[in-house]
Design an enzyme around this catalytic site. Structure first.
Site, PDB file in Angstrom:
ATOM      1  N   SER A  82       0.747  -1.293   0.026  1.00 56.86           N
ATOM      2  CA  SER A  82      -0.105  -0.051  -0.032  1.00 56.86           C
ATOM      3  C   SER A  82       0.761   1.250  -0.084  1.00 56.86           C
ATOM      4  O   SER A  82       1.579   1.501  -0.956  1.00 56.86           O
ATOM      5  CB  SER A  82      -0.888   0.133   1.308  1.00 56.86           C
ATOM      6  OG  SER A  82      -1.759   0.984   1.051  1.00 56.86           O
ATOM      7  N   HIS A 141      -7.520  -5.308   0.156  1.00 56.50           N
ATOM      8  CA  HIS A 141      -6.361  -4.730   0.412  1.00 56.50           C
ATOM      9  C   HIS A 141      -5.345  -5.197   1.391  1.00 56.50           C
ATOM     10  O   HIS A 141      -4.284  -5.260   1.141  1.00 56.50           O
ATOM     11  CB  HIS A 141      -6.800  -2.912   0.693  1.00 56.50           C
ATOM     12  CG  HIS A 141      -5.731  -2.078   0.600  1.00 56.50           C
ATOM     13  ND1 HIS A 141      -5.237  -1.830  -0.590  1.00 56.50           N
ATOM     14  CD2 HIS A 141      -4.864  -1.370   1.358  1.00 56.50           C
ATOM     15  CE1 HIS A 141      -4.200  -0.912  -0.351  1.00 56.50           C
ATOM     16  NE2 HIS A 141      -4.021  -0.649   0.913  1.00 56.50           N
TER      17      HIS A 141
END
Ligand SMILES: *[C@@H]1O[C@H](CO)[C@@H](O)[C@H](O)[C@H]1NC(C)=O
Ligand SMILES: *[C@@H]1O[C@H](CO)[C@@H](O)[C@H](O)[C@H]1NC(C)=O
Length: 405
Positions: A171, A375
């Site tokens: 990320s 995610h």
């Protein structure tokens, strides 16, 4: 919006309780550092500090060799692993020796280094100003990419005597790599392979609720952003941290909080390893500057990958243009591997699809075959070893076999 207010409510409740901490009768568990965690898993650990050009002191952790391989005296290639927003070095350890990326790498013969960005619970010092100075929190992921990553990478290379290393980011650990690769392109030469797990670069197609809900308030310069910027977001002081930890592990009624915590990174609990939630709560959220969140929300609103927007007047003073300059990602010529998940609301497959055409040396864009992959699954999924770690490490080993490190 519900999610946002829920999170704020829980956190303010925790903050209020924390103020009265001496009167609370909760058996707090000890807080462990990454180094202690690594040792408790039976591996050697080291703690290192490096100072950035602008005075921030960053704490890195190292697993230098594997007790299983007894390779202490052998030459070992280096990997540097960088966490995401709200996170810290612990996230790559929590799945334990069999399944966590850091251990999988060390057991594959690597010298493993874990970074920590300015502002998180390990990197809260600056030699030029105190943490209470109004400018301490005036940074975004731009500064993490431009100052922190180069300082840590140079330190790791100098300490290990190697010329290049493998880089893995999750990320924001990818966003910062893109900042470094485009603003300090000479660092691309120090990278053997770079693995971008769920990279939020362009963000126009984000579906993550917390970003959509806050965009109208802080996505463009204005009162909302001015009120919120330059401060610590979700300060992880030891009281709040211990409170959450204790609550998550001991009281089923608080489990909904733990789920909220997981939801903050986006994605539902579907593939996540639920048994590690109490440990996630022990170290997360690890602290960020509000500007990091605002900068991501600006990326969503502008649909561009560019510098922090301070408003036309200040932009003119800082950058010489009213609109913040875009990062030139065509300068990133490191060997790049991109990984995307179809259920990822923050690093959306459609936004990631814009990258290959702009990156001069992209090796592969790998979309995870499981359509439910979100995610956080890139570090916490039950299947993370098979789906992510084995592939990333396999590519690193192939590189080292061909290039005789
Ligand atoms: C969404 O993704 C598409 C395809 O990559 C891209 O062309 C577009 O600019 C993105 N953003 C928005 C807001 O549509
Ligand atoms: C899930 O987390 C627990 C606790 O950290 C760990 O022991 C276990 O190996 C993890 N399982 C997987 C499949 O990653």
């Amino acid at each position: 919006m519900l999610k946002v207010s829920l999170i704020l409510l829980v956190l303010s409740a925790a903050a209020v309780l924390a103020d009265f901490e001496p009167f609370l009768d909760i058996p707090f568990k000890p807080v462990r550092t990454s180094a202690e965690r690594i040792e408790s898993h039976g591996y050697p650990s080291e703690s290192h500090y490096v100072e950035t050009e602008d005075g921030y002191v960053l704490n890195m952790f190292r697993i230098p060799h594997s007790p299983k391989l007894k390779n202490e005296k052998k030459e070992r290639p280096v990997v540097f692993i960088m966490h995401g927003l709200f996170s810290c070095s612990d996230c790559f350890l929590l799945n334990g020796p069999d399944n966590a990326l850091a251990y999988n790498y060390v057991d594959a013969g690597y010298d493993v280094w874990l970074g920590n960005a300015r502002g998180n619970l390990y990197s809260r010092k600056n030699t030029k100003m105190s943490i209470n100075h109004p400018y301490f929190w005036r940074f975004s992921w731009h500064e993490i990419g431009h100052y922190d990553l180069p300082a840590m990478i140079d330190y790791v290379l100098a300490t290990t005597g190697q010329e290049k290393l493998h880089y893995v980011g999750h990320s924001q650990g990818c966003t910062t790599f893109f900042v470094m690769g485009s603003t300090r392109p000479e660092y691309n030469k120090k990278i053997k392979t770079a693995h971008m797990l769920a990279p939020p670069i362009f963000m126009g197609n984000v579906t993550e609720g917390i970003i959509l809900a806050t965009a109208p308030y802080v996505g463009s310069p204005g009162l909302g952003a001015e009120l919120l910027q330059n401060q610590v977001f979700l300060p992880l002081n030891q009281y709040i941290q211990r409170l959450l930890d204790t609550a998550c592990s001991n009281q089923p009624i608080m489990l909904s909080y733990c789920k909220t915590l997981a939801l903050m990174w986006g994605g539902d609990l579907g593939n996540l390893n639920a048994t590690l939630l109490p440990q996630v709560a022990e170290t997360h959220p690890a602290g960020i500057s509000t500007n990091q969140g605002i900068h991501f929300i600006q990326s969503y609103v502008s649909n561009d990958f560019r510098r922090y927007d301070w408003g036309p007047k200040n932009n003119l003073a800082f950058y010489g243009t009213e609109v913040p300059p875009s990062y030139d990602i065509t300068k990133i010529d490191a060997n790049l591997y991109l990984y995307s998940g179809e259920a990822d609301g923050s690093a959306n497959v459609m936004d990631i699809a814009r990258l290959p055409g702009l990156l001069p040396n992209m090796k592969e864009l790998y979309t995870i075959p499981d359509p439910t992959f979100g995610h956080l699954d890139f570090i916490f999924a039950n299947s993370v070893k098979e789906i992510i770690n084995d592939k990333v490490i396999g590519i690193s080993k192939d590189y080292d076999a061909k290039n005789k490190f």
